[in-house]
Design a protein around this motif. Structure first.
Motif, short mmCIF file in Angstrom:
data_model
loop_
_atom_site.label_atom_id
_atom_site.label_comp_id
_atom_site.label_asym_id
_atom_site.label_seq_id
_atom_site.Cartn_x
_atom_site.Cartn_y
_atom_site.Cartn_z
N GLY A 113 -6.73 23.80 -21.31
CA GLY A 113 -6.84 22.42 -20.84
C GLY A 113 -6.90 22.27 -19.35
N SER A 114 -7.09 21.03 -18.91
CA SER A 114 -7.17 20.73 -17.48
C SER A 114 -5.84 20.92 -16.78
CB SER A 114 -7.68 19.30 -17.28
OG SER A 114 -6.81 18.37 -17.92
N SER A 115 -4.75 20.95 -17.55
CA SER A 115 -3.44 21.20 -16.95
C SER A 115 -3.30 22.64 -16.48
CB SER A 115 -2.33 20.90 -17.96
OG SER A 115 -2.41 21.79 -19.06
N CYS A 116 -4.22 23.48 -16.95
CA CYS A 116 -4.24 24.89 -16.55
C CYS A 116 -2.97 25.62 -16.93
CB CYS A 116 -4.51 25.05 -15.05
SG CYS A 116 -4.81 26.74 -14.51
N ARG A 118 3.21 32.40 -22.27
CA ARG A 118 2.60 31.14 -21.84
C ARG A 118 3.36 30.62 -20.62
NH1 ARG A 118 2.06 26.48 -25.89
NH2 ARG A 118 0.93 25.64 -24.10
N TRP A 119 2.58 30.03 -19.68
CA TRP A 119 3.16 29.54 -18.44
C TRP A 119 2.56 28.18 -18.08
CZ3 TRP A 119 6.36 33.50 -16.86
CH2 TRP A 119 6.03 34.81 -17.27
N THR A 120 3.34 27.38 -17.37
CA THR A 120 2.74 26.22 -16.72
C THR A 120 1.98 26.71 -15.50
OG1 THR A 120 4.60 25.79 -15.22
CG2 THR A 120 4.71 24.81 -17.44
N ARG A 121 1.15 25.84 -14.94
CA ARG A 121 0.41 26.22 -13.73
C ARG A 121 1.36 26.54 -12.58
NH1 ARG A 121 -2.45 21.48 -11.61
NH2 ARG A 121 -0.87 21.49 -9.99
N ASP A 122 2.56 26.01 -12.62
CA ASP A 122 3.55 26.24 -11.57
C ASP A 122 4.39 27.48 -11.83
OD1 ASP A 122 2.74 23.94 -10.20
OD2 ASP A 122 4.05 22.68 -11.44
N GLY A 123 4.11 28.17 -12.93
CA GLY A 123 4.80 29.43 -13.18
C GLY A 123 6.02 29.36 -14.07
N GLU A 124 6.28 28.19 -14.67
CA GLU A 124 7.43 28.08 -15.56
C GLU A 124 7.04 28.58 -16.96
OE1 GLU A 124 10.52 27.21 -14.78
OE2 GLU A 124 9.85 27.09 -12.69
N PRO A 125 7.90 29.39 -17.59
CA PRO A 125 7.57 29.88 -18.93
C PRO A 125 7.58 28.75 -19.95
CG PRO A 125 9.79 30.55 -18.30
CD PRO A 125 9.18 29.93 -17.08
N ILE A 126 6.68 28.83 -20.92
CA ILE A 126 6.62 27.87 -22.02
C ILE A 126 7.02 28.60 -23.30
CG2 ILE A 126 5.15 26.31 -23.36
CD1 ILE A 126 3.31 26.10 -20.93
N MET A 180 -10.58 30.70 -15.28
CA MET A 180 -10.67 29.46 -14.52
C MET A 180 -10.25 28.30 -15.42
SD MET A 180 -13.99 28.31 -12.32
CE MET A 180 -13.74 27.53 -10.73
N SER A 181 -9.61 27.30 -14.83
CA SER A 181 -9.24 26.12 -15.61
C SER A 181 -10.50 25.40 -16.07
CB SER A 181 -8.35 25.19 -14.79
OG SER A 181 -9.04 24.74 -13.63
N ILE A 182 -10.39 24.66 -17.16
CA ILE A 182 -11.55 23.99 -17.74
C ILE A 182 -12.16 22.99 -16.76
CG2 ILE A 182 -12.24 22.37 -19.55
CD1 ILE A 182 -10.30 23.80 -21.39
N ASP A 183 -11.34 22.35 -15.93
CA ASP A 183 -11.87 21.38 -14.97
C ASP A 183 -12.42 22.03 -13.71
OD1 ASP A 183 -9.59 22.17 -13.61
OD2 ASP A 183 -8.56 20.25 -13.81
N GLY A 184 -12.28 23.36 -13.61
CA GLY A 184 -12.83 24.08 -12.47
C GLY A 184 -12.02 24.00 -11.20
N ASN A 185 -10.83 23.46 -11.27
CA ASN A 185 -10.03 23.28 -10.06
C ASN A 185 -9.20 24.51 -9.70
OD1 ASN A 185 -10.89 20.66 -9.51
ND2 ASN A 185 -9.35 19.76 -10.87
N TYR A 186 -8.90 25.33 -10.68
CA TYR A 186 -8.00 26.46 -10.42
C TYR A 186 -8.60 27.78 -10.90
CZ TYR A 186 -4.65 22.79 -9.49
OH TYR A 186 -4.03 21.69 -8.97
N VAL A 187 -8.38 28.80 -10.08
CA VAL A 187 -8.77 30.16 -10.41
C VAL A 187 -7.49 30.95 -10.64
CG1 VAL A 187 -9.89 32.26 -9.57
CG2 VAL A 187 -10.87 30.02 -9.03
N VAL A 199 0.76 37.19 -11.89
CA VAL A 199 -0.37 36.28 -12.07
C VAL A 199 -0.46 35.40 -10.83
CG1 VAL A 199 -1.33 34.40 -13.45
CG2 VAL A 199 -0.12 36.27 -14.58
N TYR A 200 -1.68 35.23 -10.30
CA TYR A 200 -1.91 34.43 -9.09
C TYR A 200 -2.75 33.21 -9.44
CZ TYR A 200 -0.39 38.53 -6.41
OH TYR A 200 0.33 39.58 -5.88
N VAL A 201 -2.32 32.05 -8.96
CA VAL A 201 -3.05 30.81 -9.18
C VAL A 201 -3.56 30.29 -7.83
CG1 VAL A 201 -2.95 28.45 -10.09
CG2 VAL A 201 -1.57 30.27 -11.16
#
Length: 447
Positions: A154-157, A170-178, A405-412, A421-423
């Motif tokens: 998703g766009s939330s990356c 699984r991780w949030t984009r900010d690095g928190e485990p899900i 890459m995120s679906i919205d193209g904002n994050y690599v 993992v690097y965002v």
């Protein structure tokens, strides 16, 4: 072993290999001796259990196609033609910082001699980061072993990553485990893919099995799928989600019904040696594969060969398609990225800049940029209008393998070989290297 590199002159050649019955391997020593000093003499007798007759802890040996033996340190995912013994310099040309050498300590642990700084280190040297280099938005730590693949949701990356430890996180984009990690029954998880509706993840393992996971529940669906005779190292969902293609070290491509876990067509003997990449066209009417034989092959939906593309000088490691299916982009261990005409295999563009194997590739949603990850510890962004690199490389603290890459193209998102993992924000990268580029990119993403 999900990646093996064989030295060949100044370039590293990737060849199919078979695990041999290794001399008895031993558990790591608890009492690691002090790091050998720079310029120190090293005794020839191994101190690990079994001595010179056994391989050091966490080492294996493989036979490659030329019938020679390759020795691999599974702690570092590095291979050498030279048997690991104290006092013997291990060969790994093209994959070390110039002026650095690889050795084995008497206790069996790899270490590195840096003649530039006249020092030794347990840690493999990496290129120096230049002052003012852009920093990632987030560095995610949590895996204890090598990360082999990653994907975005998703766009939330939110990020899914798999590792040599046999786990999927699984991780949030900010690095928190899900939730809790998913644990595979097949050992090392070498490849993962998210279904088009983002409800499922499929994973391929070192034992040749494939597993389907329900993302919401975080559980495996049904039993593992069996068919491959060796590690599954690449896979891809068809655009309509009715089939999954998997590629393996056994040299075959197999296709599966995700609802039943059964193969839906005869296996394809690809002639690749290893199948390192498989990718459906956006139209779903064909798929491409690449492998250790340096060749890209296009296949019909029925599994019939369509086009054979030659031009790379080393293994083809990653593939992606343009949205209209007219172009194929490929990455290779020959350090290049190439664009091909899919109808006849004509070479259109060669992108050069990486200094080591290019491991992974992805295309921005608006098709304005190509992003590549390499074992030279960098991610590079390429403007497809000018076929030039955008700005400076995005530097990492270690070699890179997977990229997404995120679906919205904002994050690599890139994963380092050694468990991080690097965002990166693509908008920030483009903004740093020119307002014209970021303006064009924003306009393209809004249309």
């Amino acid at each position: 072993m999900l990646q093996e590199d064989v030295a060949s002159g100044n370039q590293r050649e990737v060849e199919p290999a078979a695990l041999l019955d290794s001399p008895a391997t031993v558990a790591p020593r608890k009492n690691i001796k002090d790091l050998p000093p720079y310029g120190g003499q090293h005794r020839q007798d191994a101190l690990w259990q079994g001595g010179n007759e056994a391989l050091p802890p966490m080492w294996q040996q493989f036979q490659v196609l030329d019938h020679k033996t390759l020795y691999q340190d599974n702690n570092l995912i590095m291979g050498s033609r030279n048997r690991p013994l104290p006092g013997v310099r291990l060969d790994h040309p093209g994959d070390l910082v110039p002026g650095c050498k690889w050795h084995i300590s008497p206790s069996g642990r790899s270490y590195f001699v840096n003649h530039n700084t006249r020092t030794t280190s347990w840690k493999k040297p990496v290129p120096d980061r230049q002052a003012g280099s852009l920093a990632p938005e987030c560095v995610i730590e949590g895996h204890s072993k090598c990360i082999w693949d990653i994907a975005c949701l998703g766009s939330s990356c939110s990020i899914v990553s798999s590792s040599s430890g046999g786990s999927i996180h699984r991780w949030t984009r900010d690095g928190e485990p899900i939730g809790k990690p998913w644990v595979s029954d097949g050992g090392v998880v070498g490849s993962i893919g998210v279904s088009p509706d983002e409800s499922m993840v499929v994973s391929g393992s070192a034992d040749g099995t494939i597993q389907l996971w329900n993302i919401k529940e975080g559980k495996m669906v049904g039993n593992p799928w069996k068919g491959h005779n060796d590690a599954v190292i690449c896979l891809n969902w068809s655009p309509d989600a009715v089939e999954i293609a998997t590629g393996s070290y056994d040299g075959t491509i197999r296709r599966w019904n995700p609802d039943t876990g059964r193969q839906i067509a005869p296996l394809i003997e690809t002639s690749h040696g290893w199948v390192c990449a498989v990718k459906y066209s956006p139209q779903g009417d064909k798929f491409a594969s690449g492998g250790a034989d340096k060749v890209i092959r296009l296949w019909s939906k029925k599994g019939e060969p369509l086009v054979e593309i030659k031009g790379h000088e080393n293994a083809v490691t990653s593939l992606c398609w343009s949205k209209d299916g007219t172009r194929i982009f490929s990455a290779s261990s020959d350090c290049t990225i190439r664009t091909w005409q899919s109808s006849d295999g004509k070479e259109l563009v060669v992108l050069q800049g990486h200094t080591k194997a290019v491991a992974s590739l992805c295309l921005s949603p608006d098709e304005s940029h190509l992003i590549s990850a390499s074992r030279d510890c960098s991610v590079r962004i390429w403007d497809l209008k000018t076929n030039q690199q955008v700005g400076d490389p995005l530097l990492h603290d270690g070699e890179l393998l997977p990229l997404t890459m995120s679906i919205d193209g904002n994050y690599v998102v890139g994963a380092q070989l050694y468990a991080n993992v690097y965002v990166w924000s693509l908008e920030v990268v483009l903004k740093q290297h020119g307002s014209d580029q970021i303006g064009s990119y924003r306009m393209a993403m809004q249309t």
